[in-house]
Scaffold this active site. Sequence first.
Site, PDB file in Angstrom:
ATOM      1  N   ARG A  80      30.357  54.296 -19.840  1.00 63.21           N
ATOM      2  CA  ARG A  80      30.287  55.467 -18.990  1.00 63.21           C
ATOM      3  C   ARG A  80      28.956  56.124 -19.144  1.00 63.21           C
ATOM      4  O   ARG A  80      28.531  56.832 -20.156  1.00 63.21           O
ATOM      5  CB  ARG A  80      31.371  56.322 -19.278  1.00 63.21           C
ATOM      6  CG  ARG A  80      31.513  57.661 -18.331  1.00 63.21           C
ATOM      7  CD  ARG A  80      31.847  57.218 -16.855  1.00 63.21           C
ATOM      8  NE  ARG A  80      32.517  58.255 -16.260  1.00 63.21           N
ATOM      9  CZ  ARG A  80      32.062  58.555 -15.065  1.00 63.21           C
ATOM     10  NH1 ARG A  80      30.843  57.830 -14.557  1.00 63.21           N
ATOM     11  NH2 ARG A  80      32.134  59.516 -14.272  1.00 63.21           N
TER      12      ARG A  80
ATOM     13  N   GLY B 222      30.138  51.652  -6.155  1.00 65.72           N
ATOM     14  CA  GLY B 222      30.921  52.303  -4.969  1.00 65.72           C
ATOM     15  C   GLY B 222      32.377  52.406  -5.647  1.00 65.72           C
ATOM     16  O   GLY B 222      32.549  52.508  -6.790  1.00 65.72           O
TER      17      GLY B 222
ATOM     18  N   GLU C  34      35.932  47.058 -14.838  1.00 69.37           N
ATOM     19  CA  GLU C  34      35.224  46.332 -15.674  1.00 69.37           C
ATOM     20  C   GLU C  34      35.900  45.894 -16.964  1.00 69.37           C
ATOM     21  O   GLU C  34      36.071  44.761 -17.414  1.00 69.37           O
ATOM     22  CB  GLU C  34      33.883  46.956 -16.302  1.00 69.37           C
ATOM     23  CG  GLU C  34      32.713  47.102 -15.293  1.00 69.37           C
ATOM     24  CD  GLU C  34      31.529  47.689 -15.977  1.00 69.37           C
ATOM     25  OE1 GLU C  34      30.526  47.648 -15.241  1.00 69.37           O
ATOM     26  OE2 GLU C  34      31.550  48.342 -16.951  1.00 69.37           O
TER      27      GLU C  34
END
Length: 906
Positions: free
Chosen positions: A28, A60, A94
């Site tokens: 992050r 996005g 992910e």
Amino acid sequence: MMALLIHEGSSMISSTHQWNYDVFLSFRGEDTRYGFMSHLYQVLCDKGFNTFIDDNLQKGEEISAELLKTIESSMILIIVFSKNYASSTWCLDELVKILECKNNCKLVLPIFYKVDLSKVHKQEGKFGIALAKHEEKYNGNMGKVQRWRVALNEAGSLSGLHYKDGNLESKFIQGIMEKISSTKLKCTRLFVAKYPVGVDTHAKAIEMLVDIESTDFQIVGIHGLGGIGKTTIAKAVYNRIVDHFERSSFLENVKEKSRTIDGIIQLQKTLLSEILEDKDLKVDNISKGINVIKERLCNKRILLILDDVDKLKQIENLLGKYNWFASGSRVIITTRDEHLLTILGKVCTTYKVKELDKHEALQLFEKHAFLGNKLEKDYYELANQVINYAKGLPLALVIIGSDLCGRSKLEWKSALDKYEKIPNEDIQEILKISYDGLEGTEQDIFPDIACFFKGWHKDLVVDILDGCESYPNSGISRLVNKSLITIDQHDAFSMHDLIQQMGKEIIRRESPQILGKRSRLWHYKDAHEILTENKGSNKIRGIMLYSPKPVTVRLHKEAFQRMENLKFLIVYNINICEALKYLPNGLRFLHWGNYPFPLPSKYCPQKLVALKMPGSHIKLEKLFKQDFQFENLKRINLKSCEFIKKLPELCSPNLEILDLFGCVNLVEIHESVGFLDKLKTWSLSYCERLKILPSNLMLKSLNSFDLVRCSRLEKFPNIHPKMKFLRDLDLQESGITELPSSIGYLGGLTKLCLRDCPNLRDLPDTIFKLLQLLDLSIPTTHLRLTCNSFDSISGYGFLMLEHLDLEHCLNLNKLDFLMQPDYFPALKSISLSRTNIITIPESISRFPRLGVLSIQNCKQLREILGLPKSIKCVDATDCFKLDLQSLLSQVYLSTYKQFCYFPEKI
């Protein structure tokens, strides 16, 4: 960690998988990008790992197909969970993809950065809040959110690394590097060839013979002409199939390394260390080594390559009767001798490597002659002439191609004219063309290596040749570039047999009929004739008198009188009847084991670089005369010289290696030896009568100092502050009663062995902060390691200590020192085997990195009150009083315990 163990045992991974990245980082950005992640990424790049970090792709709502492919093509996947990780749908996507790929990649490593594992696993705290917000946002697509929840739950169940406030970031990143390096190393394939023309066809055919799906044990033998490419093909086969086995080992040059007992034992050690991943295994003799290999490897499905074997005994020295292999294991053997494979019987399938056809030969030649480019038309006819001469032998094509590379057509024609002057000659003669292109000193170095030093360590040979003013550093590089020699992974010289024979033939042709006019003599009969009949001359540069078995030879007393230019004298297994009257003072290397007399009184070794005379009757006081400085002398090996009682002043300021192992009558070392600035390695092991060392040591370059079984040595010298490079100090089984406080100056020390020192009562406080590896096993002594023993080091503890060995400490029955886990933050293994401990306290569960606990033969041990989550192996063999149910509950409560060994009665 569990993730690593799971993937080691997962389904087979294609050996042809091409990874685009070594490491993929999922994180992050707002939490860690400009701190922890930037530091981690920089270290990964500095260490040479091709690392993907998502800095440039446009984010996005949905993860891109490009990023999905990147994850799939990354070997190691690292997930950095931070406080806001779950708030990013991109990160969660992910994570889902990473877990889908975990059985195909090599390692999935979660890092819990300032977050609780349980928060991730159970989706509590900020993770729970983030997921709730996602459910509101994706109310119509709850399946997506559910996939995220499942992924977080699964990731939280994996064992990873935990970074908390207060952790030292650099040390934490180093821990990550160790895991990544280990994983990457296991995945690294063997280098096959610069241009592996025709290799793949052979490799596929042999792979079919190997028949990986079969559960039977099989041997595949690859045979053919020397220089045909057997080793190269074996490497290619190894790379194709290695992932289908639990463990593997590729042993090169078995024939060459099996010439001596030490070489055979080293092969056994290499095999054991590569299969068991244990570099510290000890093998004392060949017979024991055979049984150790059988006992330790019989339960593993292994792939073993034995390269360049020419005798059945070489196979038996490694495999015994080769009837003990686990199902599905494979052995691949390369040899010139087809008959050797026939002897192995039905278990062995054979494959003959044939010469390259003309098309393949031309392709291989042009790649070396034109650096991978297409053959120029003007050179086509000339190239075909080369192909006809080489007759499909790959090694000849590579060497001739390298020799002609970059030359003009005129030079090619000139070279081919030379070839035409050698009609119908052996291919060895073609290889000589590369030798003819060498300059003066290079033409000395090449036959020196071919005749004497093949298989020898580079550093020793460089020292010797440097003493001959042969400029070996530049010359050896030239020989490597000309493909005349190679240097293997152990820094030993290697040379194909065909090239070696070519080098020897060059010397033979110096004087085909008169031996005394040749510059080098290595064949036993030739050297024997020269030395027994006094036929030497100033032409001779080096002599090797080698007998496979010990023999008695009546050398001429003045055999060396005419050899003023002799540089190398190497004698093996030769016993002489009378003392020599003369040795040339110009010798650079003297190797004569078990020489039974003092050296000639007039011999002065002022030019000597290396003296190797183990087991000899040498008298050092007469050899090292005080009127001379022996500035060239760098290496002394006088192992097992029983006539040495005192080591005098050596007058050798550049001495680097001093080996006096097993000099059982050595009592005293001269004070000056403690001030040899260049000395790097010093062995006094098994000098059982040694009492007196120099009172002070200022050995600025010393790296290794061995005093094993110096049982009469009680006092260890004072250490000078400038001794910063000593890494390995071995005092095992010595009579040392104490260590000086000045030992704290050894800032580079990483291993101190004090095993079985019966007189040692205490250790100075200055020692503890130095140690990374403490090997300590002291039976029948009063040395105590209790909580009180650590009071004086409470300021720092054992910050670098990884392995603690207290085996055989019979007085050890309490483990008070284990009540202080903070003293051992890096501890990975503890051995308490054969001690009298009764209880292992609960505090052991708080050792964060402890993976191995050995408690074999702890006959008084009754209970284990806890085990850390990091534990991987518990060896409790023959702990008959142990509460087995308690231990089993500790083991089965957690899936982290991958390997546990218990008494047979379980």
